[in-house]
Each structure stands twice: as C-alpha cells, then as structure tokens.
Design a protein around this motif. Structure first.
Motif: not given
Length: 64
Positions: A36-39, A47-49
C-alpha cells in the motif's frame, strides 16, 4: 535484486522515485509483495493505492 521471502507484513519499504510503501502481503515466491502506497512525492494521488511490487523495485527496507 533483493530476496523478499523474509520481509514481513507491516514492513515499510522505500521504492523507486521516493515512494514509501507498507507490505500488506508477501506472496512467498521471493519476488513479489503486495504493498500500500503511504507516500508518493511525484504522484500524491497514488497514496492509499494497493499494487504489486517486484523485488527489483525495492531501494531500501526501512523497518521490519
């Protein structure tokens, strides 16, 4: 290429282009992780994907 078999769920990784991601599943094949992408400095809309990450895309393990 990094062997990712020992990377645990919850580990944060630094990927290409400065992306910080959290491992949400280790496929156990030594090559692929679901993250999960955080930054994402270059693409903040990511972000969030959730996506698959190949071992060669990992720049650094930040925590484990």
């Amino acid at each position: 290429m990094m062997d990712v078999r020992t990377i645990k769920v919850g580990t944060h990784l630094k990927l290409q282009e400065g992306v910080i991601a959290e491992v949400i599943e280790n496929m156990g094949d030594g090559e692929w992780l679901q993250v999960r992408c955080l930054q994402s400095p270059a693409r903040p809309d990511e972000v969030g994907t959730v996506e698959l990450c190949h071992a060669q895309d990992i720049f650094k393990v930040l925590n484990q």
